[in-house]
Design a protein around this motif. Sequence first.
Motif, PDB file in Angstrom:
ATOM      1  N   SER A   7       0.867  -1.176   0.000  1.00  0.00           N
ATOM      2  CA  SER A   7       0.000   0.000   0.000  1.00  0.00           C
ATOM      3  C   SER A   7       0.903   1.225   0.000  1.00  0.00           C
ATOM      4  CB  SER A   7      -0.927   0.010   1.216  1.00  0.00           C
ATOM      5  OG  SER A   7      -1.803   1.112   1.157  1.00  0.00           O
ATOM      6  N   LEU A   8       0.654   2.136  -0.908  1.00  0.00           N
ATOM      7  CA  LEU A   8       1.525   3.302  -1.088  1.00  0.00           C
ATOM      8  C   LEU A   8       0.930   4.570  -0.498  1.00  0.00           C
ATOM      9  CD1 LEU A   8       2.664   2.586  -4.758  1.00  0.00           C
ATOM     10  CD2 LEU A   8       3.754   1.883  -2.611  1.00  0.00           C
ATOM     11  N   HIS A   9      -0.077   4.418   0.380  1.00  0.00           N
ATOM     12  CA  HIS A   9      -0.772   5.567   0.963  1.00  0.00           C
ATOM     13  C   HIS A   9      -1.098   5.267   2.429  1.00  0.00           C
ATOM     14  CE1 HIS A   9      -3.501   8.971  -0.843  1.00  0.00           C
ATOM     15  NE2 HIS A   9      -2.555   9.436  -0.060  1.00  0.00           N
ATOM     16  N   PRO A  10      -0.080   5.162   3.307  1.00  0.00           N
ATOM     17  CA  PRO A  10      -0.313   4.763   4.687  1.00  0.00           C
ATOM     18  C   PRO A  10      -1.131   5.792   5.467  1.00  0.00           C
ATOM     19  CG  PRO A  10       1.923   5.554   4.427  1.00  0.00           C
ATOM     20  CD  PRO A  10       1.334   5.470   3.043  1.00  0.00           C
ATOM     21  N   VAL A  11      -1.724   5.315   6.551  1.00  0.00           N
ATOM     22  CA  VAL A  11      -2.636   6.144   7.350  1.00  0.00           C
ATOM     23  C   VAL A  11      -2.412   5.869   8.833  1.00  0.00           C
ATOM     24  CG1 VAL A  11      -5.058   6.564   7.953  1.00  0.00           C
ATOM     25  CG2 VAL A  11      -4.443   6.160   5.579  1.00  0.00           C
ATOM     26  N   LEU A  12      -2.470   6.903   9.626  1.00  0.00           N
ATOM     27  CA  LEU A  12      -2.705   6.757  11.067  1.00  0.00           C
ATOM     28  C   LEU A  12      -4.193   7.010  11.271  1.00  0.00           C
ATOM     29  CD1 LEU A  12       0.404   8.507  12.600  1.00  0.00           C
ATOM     30  CD2 LEU A  12      -0.274   6.124  12.986  1.00  0.00           C
ATOM     31  N   GLN A  13      -4.898   5.995  11.732  1.00  0.00           N
ATOM     32  CA  GLN A  13      -6.354   6.065  11.839  1.00  0.00           C
ATOM     33  C   GLN A  13      -6.762   6.372  13.280  1.00  0.00           C
ATOM     34  OE1 GLN A  13      -8.197   5.236   8.895  1.00  0.00           O
ATOM     35  NE2 GLN A  13     -10.028   6.050   9.875  1.00  0.00           N
ATOM     36  N   ARG A  14      -7.396   7.538  13.450  1.00  0.00           N
ATOM     37  CA  ARG A  14      -7.968   7.905  14.747  1.00  0.00           C
ATOM     38  C   ARG A  14      -9.437   7.479  14.747  1.00  0.00           C
ATOM     39  NH1 ARG A  14      -6.259  12.425  17.602  1.00  0.00           N
ATOM     40  NH2 ARG A  14      -8.390  13.231  17.495  1.00  0.00           N
ATOM     41  N   THR A  15      -9.818   6.687  15.752  1.00  0.00           N
ATOM     42  CA  THR A  15     -11.204   6.239  15.864  1.00  0.00           C
ATOM     43  C   THR A  15     -11.790   6.814  17.139  1.00  0.00           C
ATOM     44  OG1 THR A  15     -10.659   4.176  14.720  1.00  0.00           O
ATOM     45  CG2 THR A  15     -12.745   4.243  15.928  1.00  0.00           C
ATOM     46  N   CYS A  16     -12.819   7.638  16.974  1.00  0.00           N
ATOM     47  CA  CYS A  16     -13.424   8.369  18.088  1.00  0.00           C
ATOM     48  C   CYS A  16     -14.854   7.882  18.299  1.00  0.00           C
ATOM     49  CB  CYS A  16     -13.410   9.868  17.785  1.00  0.00           C
ATOM     50  SG  CYS A  16     -14.139  10.885  19.080  1.00  0.00           S
ATOM     51  N   GLU A  17     -15.149   7.436  19.520  1.00  0.00           N
ATOM     52  CA  GLU A  17     -16.502   6.991  19.859  1.00  0.00           C
ATOM     53  C   GLU A  17     -17.307   8.167  20.414  1.00  0.00           C
ATOM     54  OE1 GLU A  17     -16.893   3.061  21.864  1.00  0.00           O
ATOM     55  OE2 GLU A  17     -14.713   3.216  22.001  1.00  0.00           O
ATOM     56  N   LEU A  18     -18.474   8.377  19.843  1.00  0.00           N
ATOM     57  CA  LEU A  18     -19.394   9.424  20.278  1.00  0.00           C
ATOM     58  C   LEU A  18     -20.724   8.787  20.678  1.00  0.00           C
ATOM     59  CD1 LEU A  18     -18.882  11.838  17.248  1.00  0.00           C
ATOM     60  CD2 LEU A  18     -17.675  11.937  19.441  1.00  0.00           C
TER      61      LEU A  18
END
Length: 302
Positions: A7-18
Amino acid sequence: MHFLTVSLHPVLQRTCELACLQENQVNRCLALRVDASGKGVNVTRVLHQLGKEAIHLTQLGGVLADYFVELTRQDGLVLSWVDSESEIRICTTLLSLTAHTATEIVEEAPPVSPHTDGRIRARFLQLLPETRMVILSGSKAPGFTADILPWMVRQARERGVPVLLDYRGRDLLDSLASQPDLIKPNRQEFQDTFFPGCSTVSETQIMEKMIALEQSGIRVVLTDGAQPVWYVQGGRVVRRPVKAVVPVNAIGSGDAFAAGLAAEWSETGDMDAAVDKAVWCGEQNARLIKPGVIRSQDEEHF
């Protein structure tokens, strides 16, 4: 022999519960988690949880690169990366606990440095010899040459390595000449790729295109959220129902599907069994908060 995910488009994924997502209001976060993500990382994590050996190839840069590497280490993943001098993008998922919805805010990444393309190609060729299957997922960050993904498909197929593709558009069309074994877009991506500019495309047109691709040696599996999965078997399109799931976080379910599909198909060559495994992986992911998993963090240490 390992799976090689790219994968050439890495991500840091923030997951927020509301409790409930309200527009034009202050929304207080009940819980927050950050995970290394992006389609390829999610595929790799699920393969790892299925007990498969996998190496993930990507580009990283900027002040968060070490943090990304540490998060993948905590997940037990094997990471191979080149320095792109490009900050890792941060994407945010807003989970509404009452509505069972996931709203994703996707950030665009800055361009990678000029040397990144060549370094990724060299590393890819180094990793190919012991690879049982290549899985190419998602878009590429700005700065890569237009042909890098089709080039990877060609290099793998010339060496007899099976390839699964999970991307769309021009990249997918340009990759077909090298005869990838499997393509797994969702139905909308398939329609946009093979019927561009058409506002309405009939089911018959989609099925005919799927069968034509299968007859050329390219197997097609189409997902459509909670709708049945379509795939070609014996010259006809099979519709495999998907179990209704009350989702916790559906982000990464398509990647979990791809991992299950690749894992089973590479072992048995049985498309019915591969789709069953893929659907199960996608359902498991949707039941969990962390993206790109089939078991919870408490179950990961087995």
